[in-house]
Design an enzyme around this catalytic site. Structure first.
Site, mmCIF file in Angstrom:
data_model
loop_
_atom_site.group_PDB
_atom_site.id
_atom_site.type_symbol
_atom_site.label_atom_id
_atom_site.label_comp_id
_atom_site.label_asym_id
_atom_site.label_seq_id
_atom_site.Cartn_x
_atom_site.Cartn_y
_atom_site.Cartn_z
ATOM 1 N N GLU A 1 5.077 28.772 11.668
ATOM 2 C CA GLU A 1 4.671 27.954 12.814
ATOM 3 C C GLU A 1 5.857 27.069 13.145
ATOM 4 O O GLU A 1 6.131 26.090 12.444
ATOM 5 C CB GLU A 1 3.444 27.101 12.457
ATOM 6 C CG GLU A 1 2.183 27.899 12.171
ATOM 7 C CD GLU A 1 1.510 28.439 13.431
ATOM 8 O OE1 GLU A 1 2.065 28.280 14.540
ATOM 9 O OE2 GLU A 1 0.440 29.038 13.304
ATOM 10 N N CYS B 1 4.115 19.673 17.877
ATOM 11 C CA CYS B 1 4.730 20.968 18.182
ATOM 12 C C CYS B 1 4.323 21.431 19.572
ATOM 13 O O CYS B 1 5.156 21.902 20.343
ATOM 14 C CB CYS B 1 4.347 21.986 17.126
ATOM 15 S SG CYS B 1 2.587 22.053 16.795
HETATM 16 P P1 NAD Z 1 12.121 21.058 9.226
HETATM 17 O O1 NAD Z 1 12.290 22.502 9.453
HETATM 18 O O2 NAD Z 1 13.304 20.184 9.179
HETATM 19 O O3 NAD Z 1 11.349 20.804 7.845
HETATM 20 C C1 NAD Z 1 10.088 21.372 7.554
HETATM 21 C C2 NAD Z 1 9.939 21.508 6.055
HETATM 22 O O4 NAD Z 1 10.850 22.494 5.569
HETATM 23 C C3 NAD Z 1 10.233 20.231 5.258
HETATM 24 O O5 NAD Z 1 9.274 20.104 4.225
HETATM 25 C C4 NAD Z 1 11.609 20.521 4.684
HETATM 26 O O6 NAD Z 1 11.900 19.821 3.504
HETATM 27 C C5 NAD Z 1 11.520 22.007 4.423
HETATM 28 N N1 NAD Z 1 12.794 22.716 4.297
HETATM 29 C C6 NAD Z 1 14.014 22.350 4.790
HETATM 30 N N2 NAD Z 1 14.944 23.281 4.468
HETATM 31 C C7 NAD Z 1 14.300 24.255 3.774
HETATM 32 C C8 NAD Z 1 14.714 25.488 3.200
HETATM 33 N N3 NAD Z 1 15.969 25.918 3.273
HETATM 34 N N4 NAD Z 1 13.781 26.250 2.590
HETATM 35 C C9 NAD Z 1 12.492 25.852 2.539
HETATM 36 N N5 NAD Z 1 12.048 24.688 3.043
HETATM 37 C C10 NAD Z 1 12.934 23.890 3.667
HETATM 38 O O7 NAD Z 1 11.080 20.586 10.323
HETATM 39 P P2 NAD Z 1 10.565 19.097 10.642
HETATM 40 O O8 NAD Z 1 11.673 18.334 11.291
HETATM 41 O O9 NAD Z 1 9.894 18.529 9.439
HETATM 42 O O10 NAD Z 1 9.411 19.381 11.718
HETATM 43 C C11 NAD Z 1 9.616 19.351 13.084
HETATM 44 C C12 NAD Z 1 9.616 20.754 13.658
HETATM 45 O O11 NAD Z 1 8.420 21.426 13.274
HETATM 46 C C13 NAD Z 1 9.610 20.775 15.175
HETATM 47 O O12 NAD Z 1 10.459 21.797 15.630
HETATM 48 C C14 NAD Z 1 8.161 21.113 15.517
HETATM 49 O O13 NAD Z 1 7.982 21.679 16.784
HETATM 50 C C15 NAD Z 1 7.815 22.039 14.410
HETATM 51 N N6 NAD Z 1 6.359 22.100 14.221
HETATM 52 C C16 NAD Z 1 5.699 23.271 14.524
HETATM 53 C C17 NAD Z 1 4.309 23.346 14.412
HETATM 54 C C18 NAD Z 1 3.548 24.599 14.740
HETATM 55 O O14 NAD Z 1 2.370 24.710 14.395
HETATM 56 N N7 NAD Z 1 4.146 25.572 15.405
HETATM 57 C C19 NAD Z 1 3.599 22.230 13.981
HETATM 58 C C20 NAD Z 1 4.302 21.058 13.688
HETATM 59 C C21 NAD Z 1 5.677 21.020 13.796
#
Ligand code: NAD
Length: 476
Positions: A249, A283
């Protein structure tokens, strides 16, 4: 100061290393959070793996009853958890009644509602084919251990979307919250783990590398990832090594298209919350607003009125409707995108400058005279800024809405539902809302198209996605 610990096999894990959790409204350190080592990630997966067969051996009715207990626990602890969400994530506490501000109490209400709704979904055995010679039944089996990785914008609700269907289907879970919102998340996970058998829900915490260790493990049966597209690509690459099924997502850049027959006054509140729910850090917020040139000034005027009537501040204070941006990285991104638009000649109708004082406060900002191709339109701002783009031809607006490589949500606004539907059918997005935006529901599948993700959550389809089909084919 409280240190928030992980829970593995029903027990707190002593923290050899910790990191700070900050309050985005004040910049102050509010808690310490355990930082998992690689060995601790290994132990969490082992605990989940060991607990899974007996969890899966329970009847569906027994697991549904556990979900009921989880919902009761969330309800009983909602106020305390909501206060942690506000202090750590920044969204205002808000109320919990109809029509109140959609803040932390609303998030907790959502956690309870999604849990109860997921417990209520029927998952009957499907008969794929039957004639005089044969009967083919499709049963559902859990994947085993689900690795869940959550973001910081709706930290508890999104974690619930990952945990609850997984458990209902007979999987056990290891979840990693975002490093920006780990305290509130670990607190809720601890409370949930307390009502479950040991090892059914386990947690790890830390920066992205910890998430990387979690997904790079052959014992993981399914990955549920919510976050940015760039991290989603890395998770998908790790999953490819082990051929682990994955739900992604990811981010979006939702277009909202107002049709020429729309009534600006009637739609303004829906557009406002569609764009600014959770300070735009959602999101599926409307992130680009396409309006007919003839309605442009009236729509802008209505939105300006709503911005002026929306108090911003520390979400713990009563009456506050908008809080800070959750973290500095996101704050800097918003500043940069507004500057890019200003430099290109856009008009900043209101807001557009960071507020002075501590905290990541940035005012609600409306930007006009901005065009496709500008970074404020083309990139996901994920913050309190809405670019408003004029159009003269609906065909052109549709083409512009579809031109990006993401497609999470979109919306169409009109007095004529049939006309709106015909536009909606042509928009490339997982969900297209009509006269509303971002109004998700626990029984309705939700997921992205294009680079906004793979798979869906919620409802019967979401529940199926944490199971694999198991076909029993009988010769009569
Ligand atoms: P992010 O990708 O920076 O982080 C998300 C998670 O991934 C965190 O827990 C982070 O520690 C972890 N992570 C980072 N690097 C990783 C790796 N290499 N391997 C595994 N895990 C890792 O995202 P964010 O800034 O926390 O969230 C914002 C983004 O999420 C926005 O783009 C938003 O649109 C999206 N989002 C999407 C939905 C949906 O349902 N489609 C819902 C909410 C947020």
């Amino acid at each position: 100061m409280q240190t928030f610990l992980n829970t593995v096999n029903g027990q707190p894990v002593a923290a050899a290393k910790t990191f700070d959790s900050l309050n985005p409204a004040t910049g102050e350190v509010i808690a310490k959070v355990a930082y998992s080592s690689r060995d601790e990630v290994d132990l969490a997966i082992a605990a989940a793996k060991a607990a899974q067969p007996s969890w899966a051996a329970l009847t569906d009715a027994e697991r549904r009853a556990f979900l009921g207990k989880i919902a009761d626990t969330i309800k009983d602890n909602a106020d305390a958890l909501a206060r942690w969400v506000t202090r750590e994530q920044g969204k205002p506490l808000g109320g919990d009644g109809r029509g109140s501000i959609p803040g932390s109490r609303f998030e907790l209400m959502g956690c309870e509602a999604w849990t109860r709704a997921t417990a209520g979904i029927e998952m009957p055995v499907e008969v794929a084919f039957e004639n005089e010679q044969r009967r083919d039944e499709v049963h559902r089996q859990p994947y085993g251990v689900v690795a869940a990785i959550a973001p910081w914008n709706w930290p508890l609700m999104i974690a619930i979307w990952q945990i609850i269907p997984s458990l209902r289907a007979g999987n056990t879970v290891v979840i990693k919250p975002s490093e920006y919102t780990s305290a509130c998340s670990l607190e809720m996970f601890r409370l949930i783990a307390d009502v479950l058998p040991p090892g059914v829900l386990n947690t790890v915490s830390g920066l992205g590398e910890v998430g990387g260790w979690l997904v790079d493990d052959a014992r993981i049966g399914k990955i549920m990832f919510t976050g940015s597209a760039s991290t989603g690509s890395k998770v998908a690459a790790a999953a490819a090594v082990h051929l682990t099924p994955t739900t992604l997502e990811l981010g979006g850049n939702d277009a909202a298209i107002v049709l020429p027959d729309a009534d600006p006054e009637a739609i303004a509140t829906g557009l406002f919350w569609g764009a600014f729910l959770n300070m735009g850090q959602t999101c599926a917020c409307a992130k680009r607003l396409y309006v007919p040139a003839a309605l442009h000034d009236r729509i802008v005027a209505e939105l300006v009125k709503l911005v002026a009537a929306t108090p911003m501040g520390d979400g713990m204070q009563p009456g506050v409707a908008m809080g800070p941006i959750q973290n500095r990285m996101q704050f800097e991104k918003v500043v940069k995108l507004v500057e890019a638009a200003r430099t290109a000649g856009a008009t900043v109708v209101c807001g557009g400058q960071p507020l002075s004082g501590p905290g990541n406060f940035y005012p609600l900002t409306l930007v006009t005279d901005v065009h496709d191709g500008n970074p404020l339109v083309d990139e996901e701002q994920f913050g309190p800024v809405l670019p408003i783009i004029r159009y003269t031809d609906v065909e052109d607006a549709i083409a512009r809405a579809n031109r990006l490589d993401v497609g999470l949500g979109a919306s169409v606004w009109s007095r004529d539902p049939e006309q709106a539907r015909s536009v909606a059918m042509r928009l490339q997005a997982g969900t297209v809302w009509i006269n509303q935006h971002g109004t998700i529901h626990p029984m309705v599948p939700f997921g992205g198209s294009k680079r906004s993700g793979w798979g869906v959550e919620f409802g019967a389809e979401g529940l199926k996605s944490v199971t694999r089909p198991h076909v029993i084919s009988i010769q009569k």
